[in-house]
Design a protein around this motif. Sequence first.
Motif, mmCIF file in Angstrom:
data_model
loop_
_atom_site.group_PDB
_atom_site.id
_atom_site.type_symbol
_atom_site.label_atom_id
_atom_site.label_comp_id
_atom_site.label_asym_id
_atom_site.label_seq_id
_atom_site.Cartn_x
_atom_site.Cartn_y
_atom_site.Cartn_z
ATOM 1 N N GLU A 6 0.827 -1.205 0.000
ATOM 2 C CA GLU A 6 0.000 0.000 0.000
ATOM 3 C C GLU A 6 0.864 1.259 0.000
ATOM 4 O OE1 GLU A 6 -2.109 -2.891 2.943
ATOM 5 O OE2 GLU A 6 -0.083 -2.174 2.542
ATOM 6 N N SER A 7 0.283 2.329 -0.509
ATOM 7 C CA SER A 7 0.923 3.641 -0.443
ATOM 8 C C SER A 7 -0.167 4.708 -0.498
ATOM 9 C CB SER A 7 1.913 3.822 -1.608
ATOM 10 O OG SER A 7 1.248 3.723 -2.849
ATOM 11 N N GLY A 8 0.210 5.938 -0.180
ATOM 12 C CA GLY A 8 -0.723 7.046 -0.297
ATOM 13 C C GLY A 8 -1.307 7.558 0.997
ATOM 14 N N GLY A 9 -0.993 6.903 2.099
ATOM 15 C CA GLY A 9 -1.506 7.383 3.369
ATOM 16 C C GLY A 9 -0.852 8.692 3.786
ATOM 17 N N GLY A 10 -1.369 9.277 4.854
ATOM 18 C CA GLY A 10 -0.808 10.522 5.353
ATOM 19 C C GLY A 10 -1.765 11.228 6.280
ATOM 20 N N SER A 11 -1.465 12.490 6.548
ATOM 21 C CA SER A 11 -2.299 13.305 7.423
ATOM 22 C C SER A 11 -3.070 14.316 6.588
ATOM 23 C CB SER A 11 -1.428 14.027 8.453
ATOM 24 O OG SER A 11 -0.774 13.103 9.292
ATOM 25 N N VAL A 12 -4.338 14.487 6.918
ATOM 26 C CA VAL A 12 -5.191 15.398 6.165
ATOM 27 C C VAL A 12 -6.209 16.010 7.112
ATOM 28 C CG1 VAL A 12 -6.815 13.563 5.539
ATOM 29 C CG2 VAL A 12 -6.598 15.581 4.071
ATOM 30 N N GLN A 13 -6.653 17.206 6.774
ATOM 31 C CA GLN A 13 -7.687 17.851 7.583
ATOM 32 C C GLN A 13 -9.052 17.286 7.235
ATOM 33 O OE1 GLN A 13 -7.220 22.103 7.026
ATOM 34 N NE2 GLN A 13 -5.914 22.208 8.830
ATOM 35 N N ALA A 14 -9.948 17.358 8.192
ATOM 36 C CA ALA A 14 -11.320 16.903 7.968
ATOM 37 C C ALA A 14 -11.910 17.597 6.747
ATOM 38 C CB ALA A 14 -12.176 17.183 9.204
ATOM 39 N N GLY A 15 -12.596 16.819 5.933
ATOM 40 C CA GLY A 15 -13.162 17.345 4.701
ATOM 41 C C GLY A 15 -12.279 17.146 3.494
ATOM 42 N N GLY A 16 -11.033 16.784 3.730
ATOM 43 C CA GLY A 16 -10.086 16.585 2.650
ATOM 44 C C GLY A 16 -10.196 15.221 2.000
#
Length: 123
Positions: A6-16
């Motif tokens: 897998e790849s593509g994970g990370g941190s994002v703000q709500a709604g993103g």
Amino acid sequence: HVQLVESGGGSVQAGGSLRLSCAARGYTYDTYCMGWFRRPPGKEREGIARVSTQGRSTDYADSVKGRFIISRDNAKNTLYLQMNSLKPEDTATYYCAAPRSSYCGLKEGLYGYWGQGTQVTVS
């Protein structure tokens, strides 16, 4: 042997939004359904989406229905999960998986091959 990465994970703000990918090798990819699962902190792993061998049929858990889209590119042996309108409760480690047989549902116990997981954090 079967490998799922897998790849593509990370941190994002709500709604993103985020898009996860899962590269598969070591087996005949387009003859098996594929699934995405996730394990939220302190909780059990749950099945959230699955796609049929040719991508024509999909199914989603209620918690992600209408926000997440599972798809596959059999020419690239790759599975995707497009995640939109992300919520803090979507925070989890996300796994792609392939079943041991012709199974095509969301029962975790019938999946025999797993990726290492990718972390998604929504704040």
